[in-house]
Design a protein around this motif. Structure first.
Motif, mmCIF file in Angstrom:
data_model
loop_
_atom_site.group_PDB
_atom_site.id
_atom_site.type_symbol
_atom_site.label_atom_id
_atom_site.label_comp_id
_atom_site.label_asym_id
_atom_site.label_seq_id
_atom_site.Cartn_x
_atom_site.Cartn_y
_atom_site.Cartn_z
ATOM 1 N N UNK A 132 0.857 -1.192 0.000
ATOM 2 C CA UNK A 132 0.000 0.000 0.000
ATOM 3 C C UNK A 132 0.886 1.233 0.000
ATOM 4 N N UNK A 133 1.586 1.515 -1.063
ATOM 5 C CA UNK A 133 2.475 2.671 -1.065
ATOM 6 C C UNK A 133 1.667 3.956 -0.870
ATOM 7 N N UNK A 134 2.144 4.810 0.004
ATOM 8 C CA UNK A 134 1.433 6.054 0.264
ATOM 9 C C UNK A 134 0.322 5.906 1.282
ATOM 10 N N UNK A 135 0.116 4.669 1.767
ATOM 11 C CA UNK A 135 -0.927 4.445 2.775
ATOM 12 C C UNK A 135 -0.462 4.913 4.144
ATOM 13 N N UNK A 136 -1.335 4.743 5.138
ATOM 14 C CA UNK A 136 -1.009 5.227 6.480
ATOM 15 C C UNK A 136 0.252 4.545 7.008
ATOM 16 N N UNK A 137 0.295 3.205 6.883
ATOM 17 C CA UNK A 137 1.443 2.456 7.395
ATOM 18 C C UNK A 137 2.718 2.933 6.724
ATOM 19 N N UNK A 138 2.650 3.155 5.410
ATOM 20 C CA UNK A 138 3.828 3.575 4.660
ATOM 21 C C UNK A 138 4.323 4.935 5.144
ATOM 22 N N UNK A 139 3.390 5.882 5.320
ATOM 23 C CA UNK A 139 3.803 7.227 5.715
ATOM 24 C C UNK A 139 4.345 7.231 7.130
ATOM 25 N N UNK A 140 3.685 6.439 8.023
ATOM 26 C CA UNK A 140 4.158 6.410 9.400
ATOM 27 C C UNK A 140 5.544 5.774 9.472
ATOM 28 N N UNK A 141 5.747 4.707 8.709
ATOM 29 C CA UNK A 141 7.045 4.048 8.709
ATOM 30 C C UNK A 141 8.120 4.979 8.187
ATOM 31 N N UNK A 142 7.765 5.717 7.151
ATOM 32 C CA UNK A 142 8.735 6.656 6.595
ATOM 33 C C UNK A 142 9.152 7.678 7.653
ATOM 34 N N UNK A 169 13.108 9.580 11.658
ATOM 35 C CA UNK A 169 13.247 10.026 13.036
ATOM 36 C C UNK A 169 14.297 9.184 13.767
ATOM 37 N N UNK A 170 14.151 7.834 13.649
ATOM 38 C CA UNK A 170 15.041 6.928 14.372
ATOM 39 C C UNK A 170 16.462 7.007 13.823
ATOM 40 N N UNK A 171 16.572 7.180 12.514
ATOM 41 C CA UNK A 171 17.888 7.141 11.904
ATOM 42 C C UNK A 171 18.647 8.449 12.037
ATOM 43 N N UNK A 172 17.929 9.514 12.411
ATOM 44 C CA UNK A 172 18.587 10.819 12.394
ATOM 45 C C UNK A 172 19.344 11.094 13.690
ATOM 46 N N UNK A 173 19.142 10.225 14.705
ATOM 47 C CA UNK A 173 19.828 10.475 15.968
ATOM 48 C C UNK A 173 20.671 9.276 16.359
ATOM 49 N N UNK A 174 21.817 9.530 17.014
ATOM 50 C CA UNK A 174 22.720 8.411 17.279
ATOM 51 C C UNK A 174 22.127 7.433 18.281
ATOM 52 N N UNK A 175 22.625 6.199 18.147
ATOM 53 C CA UNK A 175 22.138 5.071 18.910
ATOM 54 C C UNK A 175 22.277 5.285 20.432
ATOM 55 N N UNK A 176 23.449 5.816 20.845
ATOM 56 C CA UNK A 176 23.664 5.942 22.290
ATOM 57 C C UNK A 176 22.675 6.934 22.889
ATOM 58 N N UNK A 177 22.288 7.903 22.095
ATOM 59 C CA UNK A 177 21.327 8.900 22.543
ATOM 60 C C UNK A 177 19.962 8.263 22.753
ATOM 61 N N UNK A 193 16.753 1.325 16.197
ATOM 62 C CA UNK A 193 17.602 1.992 15.213
ATOM 63 C C UNK A 193 17.769 1.142 13.959
ATOM 64 N N UNK A 194 17.872 -0.193 14.173
ATOM 65 C CA UNK A 194 18.131 -1.100 13.043
ATOM 66 C C UNK A 194 16.942 -1.236 12.098
ATOM 67 N N UNK A 195 15.734 -1.177 12.650
ATOM 68 C CA UNK A 195 14.559 -1.498 11.843
ATOM 69 C C UNK A 195 14.380 -0.526 10.688
ATOM 70 N N UNK A 196 14.729 0.733 10.908
ATOM 71 C CA UNK A 196 14.560 1.732 9.853
ATOM 72 C C UNK A 196 15.168 1.289 8.534
ATOM 73 N N UNK A 197 16.498 1.044 8.510
ATOM 74 C CA UNK A 197 17.098 0.651 7.232
ATOM 75 C C UNK A 197 16.575 -0.675 6.694
#
Lengths: 582, 340
Positions: free
Chosen positions: B129-139, B144-152, B219-223
């Motif tokens: 479902x590209x562009x669906x709710x799940x897709x947008x939330x995951x994006x 969000x998760x990937x933009x900040x370091x893991x230790x933080x 942190x890992x799930x994003x990629x």
């Protein structure tokens, strides 16, 4: 529903991609047992229509409206689940690019079974038996083993049969076949279409055959539909269509078939003579040798066109490249204007290459994308001038203003014309034309063939015309050479080879040839002179005649004695002792 | 398949030998003086020399190398599977690695498996479902998760789940000091406590793993979601998916077919990701005071403990190569085109 009612009735059907209507208000009927051909140039909307008849459309397209009644029920009015149940059960689809249409990670057996199990209430073992059965009916040898093969392990012809098994497995009454034989060799194409028409006749189903190849339509279809820019522009019975086409597009397409053969060259002087040309490639990894060209003899007269035909892998292209030494031949002589090109030092050869030009199959690959057309053409000129470039472009039927454009912006046909302009710029004596029309749409093909003929008439250059498309070869060539597994098996005039081929391979090739002519339709006659079995691997060639394992009139000595090209009194040559003795 | 694995194992062995060589000599090119570090800056000349002799650093480099490899008579080295003794603690290094490595492997393997189990269906839903709710939330989440370091993230998680909510234990190691660790068999506390049938240790071990694993997974799930989604989207627009639709196959079955095709290329990327995570484990180990191999490596480097550094590099390289190989084998089993 009465028996004579149409099995498929399409009314006002339209598909749009954005604002562009790819299929525009199309209506037609197909009756039970009928094979209807749908033709049209590339981009006319055939494939979109074919897919649309199943209620499917590639993203981001949309079905705008209309109705598709299959056995009386309008598919487009049904909920999606009902539509899905009808796909494969009532209406089946065969597409071009069969291998791309199979999941690469699942065996072909699995894929056939999943269609069967989606539509029929059968158990897993039953589905397994049934799928093997289907493959056997479609003429695959060793179907049990084939069912366990992955798509990359089978040939294109076999993959196409797997698609028929998937499309026909659940017994649909309507079959849409979209260019089912593009990419297949001539002999396989004929076998495939024979099977397709047989299977559909047996099942009493109706077939809509989408193809650009008028030969297929002439030989297999009862009726013809012509599509142009998303609209149906003509509908006719096949015989009448070929006798007197009604619309502009069909008239233009059929004009080639009505051309008289090219006039004979003015002199009988030999321009190029090839003797014993051989080339083998070492296969990486295995260290095996692939004999691509095997003791080839050829001669081309001044102003003459020699058509070089054969199926894929027969070595046609390698011969063409060896002549220009784009590939170094292993042995043999290439005599051209009194010099052996195979032994000419490279510096001299570079000078000679202006006399020997080549035009490649894919025009876009052969043109520098960053250069303008003018610069590409002027590269071959000693003293480039705007006037000469304009003159050359006009000669190939392009507007002189094309000179400032880049190749990417041109149509494939125009790109091929630029390639030809570049080739004729240095006033060559011989042009090697390596499948120059194969990547083009039918209309562009007609244009290129006409252009090549008129250039030859005007400038008297010779052509080596390499092609697997026998129709174009017939329209261009004075003489024809047939290749099989790296060897020339027969050479003769166009009439000799096309009308009375001697070599069993040429006979099979010509028998499988589908001419756009309705007088002797293949569907109405028993196919003759077919070859048995599979083509041997060029890595592991037989000892005797290369055709021995498949030849219908094989004799014992053929299996052990290598065959030589024998010259006959009527000027032709044939690599088959029994045929030469007749 | 066996030949393929054999070839790869041979290549891996050659790579490890080359790595052992390079690490050994490269480390000695460092402008560092481990003797001074161990003996102290103010040590007398005699004590410096005796330290140097004790470490064996007074011998020619080639002799040191011979001893390291284990070809000198009377010494055991790499060839016998002996990494030597730590210059700092004097303990056998293999023993120290056996203590620290399982902690790290346990953490990242559990995180990896969990992240994979969560990300694959998520990526699939996003692609279907590209562009669906799940897709947008995951994006939004992966950005969000990937933009900040893991230790933080680790610190934030500690703040919320330990300080505020009190769900998690204090970030002070692998087990509560009051809990008796299970007898060491594999070194993995989860497995050892299961083997010993020690429910209390198992529960406490998992409880202590909760936050570090959650941080890693977060942190890992994003990629991984992104990879799965991308591959899945590509497969869903392929000709074979279209053809399955045209054959009337059910959407569920088509999704399964597509998933197999989408996962195969994802596996290779996972191997690369695993090696990368293994190298960067030190941050999360430090935040949660886990005492894994990452922390061990850092302390070895800071102490110029040459034998320990050499051993850690080799062990981590060997594990990465093994994971690559395992995933390549899995890839080849999924994709028949890679066999033969």
């Amino acid at each position: 529903m009465p028996d004579n009612a149409p099995i498929l009735a399409v009314r006002g059907f339209s598909v749009a991609f954005g604002a562009n209507r790819a299929v525009n208000d199309v209506s037609f009927d197909i009756n039970p047992g009928e094979i209807v051909g749908l033709t049209g140039d590339s981009g006319s909307g055939k494939s979109t229509l074919g897919l649309g008849l199943l209620g499917l459309v590639r993203a981001p397209g949309r079905i705008l409206g209309g109705s598709i009644a299959i056995e009386g029920t309008d598919l487009l009015r049904l909920p999606e689940a009902e539509r899905r149940a009808r796909r494969g059960r009532q209406i089946g689809l065969i597409v071009q690019n069969p291998r791309g249409s199979l999941s690469p990670l699942h065996t072909v057996g699995q894929q056939i079974r999943s269609v069967l199990r989606a539509h029929l209430t059968i158990t897993r073992p039953q589905a397994k038996l049934r799928s093997v059965d289907l493959l056997r009916q479609l003429g695959l040898n060793d179907p049990e083993r084939r069912a366990q093969a992955y798509p990359h392990e089978i040939s294109g012809g076999m993959a196409q049969r797997v698609l028929i098994a998937m499309a026909m497995g659940a017994g649909p009454r309507v079959l849409i076949a979209d260019e089912p034989t593009s990419g297949l060799d001539v002999t396989i194409q004929a076998q495939f279409l024979d099977e397709l028409s047989k299977v559909s006749r047996q099942a009493g189903s109706a077939v809509l055959l989408l193809t650009q190849d008028l030969g297929i339509i002439a030989n297999y279809c009862d009726r013809v539909l012509v599509m142009e820019d998303g609209r149906l522009v003509a509908e006719d019975r096949t015989a009448h269509f070929f006798a007197a086409p009604q619309d502009r597009y069909s008239r233009r397409l059929l004009s080639l078939a009505q051309l008289s053969p090219p006039p004979p060259p003015k002199t009988a002087e030999t321009l190029l003579a090839v003797h014993g040309l051989s080339k083998a490639f070492l296969l990486r990894g295995s260290g095996k040798r692939l004999q691509a060209v095997d003791r080839v003899d050829l001669a081309i007269g001044r102003g003459e066109t020699l058509g070089l035909v054969g199926e894929s892998g027969s070595g046609k292209t390698t011969v063409g490249r060896c002549l220009l030494r784009l590939i170094e031949p292993d042995s043999g002589k290439v005599m051209f204007e009194g010099r052996d090109l195979a032994r000419t030092p490279l510096a001299t050869l570079r000078q000679l290459r202006r006399r020997l030009q080549i035009v490649f199959q894919d025009p876009l690959d052969a043109l520098d994308p960053r250069w303008t057309v003018g610069r590409i053409v002027s590269e071959a000129l000693e003293r480039p001038s705007v006037g000469r470039i304009a003159e050359l472009l006009q000669l190939v039927g392009l507007d002189p203003s094309t000179a400032s454009l880049r190749a990417r912006g041109l149509s494939a046909g125009a790109q091929q014309r630029v390639s030809i302009a570049r080739a004729i710029a240095a006033d060559p004596a011989l042009i090697v034309l390596d499948e120059p029309t194969s990547a083009l749409t039918p209309l562009a093909r007609v244009g290129i063939v006409t252009l090549l003929r008129s250039l030859q008439r005007e400038f008297g250059m010779s052509y080596l015309f390499i092609s697997h498309d026998l129709n174009t070869v017939e329209q261009l060539s004075h003489r024809v050479a047939v290749m099989y597994l790296g060897q020339v098996v027969e050479v003769g005039t166009r009439e000799q080879v096309f009308n009375a081929p001697l070599h069993p391979y040429s006979r099979a090739l010509l028998a499988a040839h589908l001419a756009p002519d309705t007088t002797d339709r293949r569907i109405d006659r028993a196919p003759g002179a077919a070859l048995a079995g599979e083509i041997p691997s060029p890595v592991d060639l037989p000892v005797g005649c290369y055709l021995a394992s498949r030849c219908p009139n094989v004799q014992e000595p053929c299996r052990t004695t290598p065959q030589d090209l024998q010259y006959l009194p009527d000027g032709r040559a044939v690599r088959c002792a029994p045929a030469a003795a007749l | 398949m066996l030949a393929f694995v054999g070839r790869r194992l041979l290549t891996a062995a050659i790579q490890l030998v080359a790595l052992a060589l390079i690490v050994f000599f490269a480390i000695r090119l460092l402008p560092a003086d481990p003797v001074a570090r161990l003996a102290g800056q103010d040590a007398s000349r005699e004590s410096y020399l005796s330290s140097q002799h004790a470490l064996g650093l007074d011998r020619p480099v080639m002799v040191q190398f011979g001893a390291y490899i284990g070809v000198l008579p009377g010494s055991s080295g790499l060839l016998e599977g002996d990494f030597g003794r730590s210059w700092v603690t004097g303990d056998p290094i293999s023993q120290e690695i056996r203590r620290t490595l399982p902690i790290t492997l346990e953490l990242i393997t559990i995180s990896f498996v969990l992240a994979f189990v969560i990300s694959v269906p998520l990526g699939m839903i996003c692609a279907l479902r590209p562009g669906g709710i799940a897709d947008r939330m995951t994006f939004g989440y992966s950005l969000f998760a990937g933009s900040q370091p893991e230790f933080w993230w680790g610190l934030l998680f500690i703040f919320f789940f330990f300080s505020v909510l009190g769900w998690a234990p204090p970030p002070l190691g692998r087990l509560n000091p009051m809990v008796t660790p299970p007898p060491v068999v594999t070194g993995f506390i989860t497995i050892d406590s299961l083997l010993a049938g020690d429910g209390e240790a198992l529960w406490d071990g998992l409880h202590h793993l909760m936050l570090p694993v959650a941080t890693k997974v977060f942190v890992l799930s994003g990629p991984i979601v992104k990879m799965v989604r991308q591959n899945m989207t590509r497969v869903m627009t392929s000709d074979y998916v279209l053809y399955q639709q045209a054959s009337g196959i059910s959407p569920g079955r088509i999704a399964l077919t597509a998933l197999k095709n989408a996962l195969a290329p994802t596996l290779t990327l996972l191997g690369i990701l695993y090696g990368y995570i293994l190298g960067g484990a030190v941050l999360i180990e430090t935040v949660f005071s886990l005492g894994g191999i990452g922390q061990y490596a850092v302390s070895a480097v800071l102490a110029f403990d040459y034998p320990a550094i050499q051993a850690v590099v080799l062990v981590i390289a060997a594990i990465s190569l093994f994971v690559y190989l395992a995933l390549d084998v899995a890839h080849a089993m999924l994709d028949p085109r890679l066999q033969g």
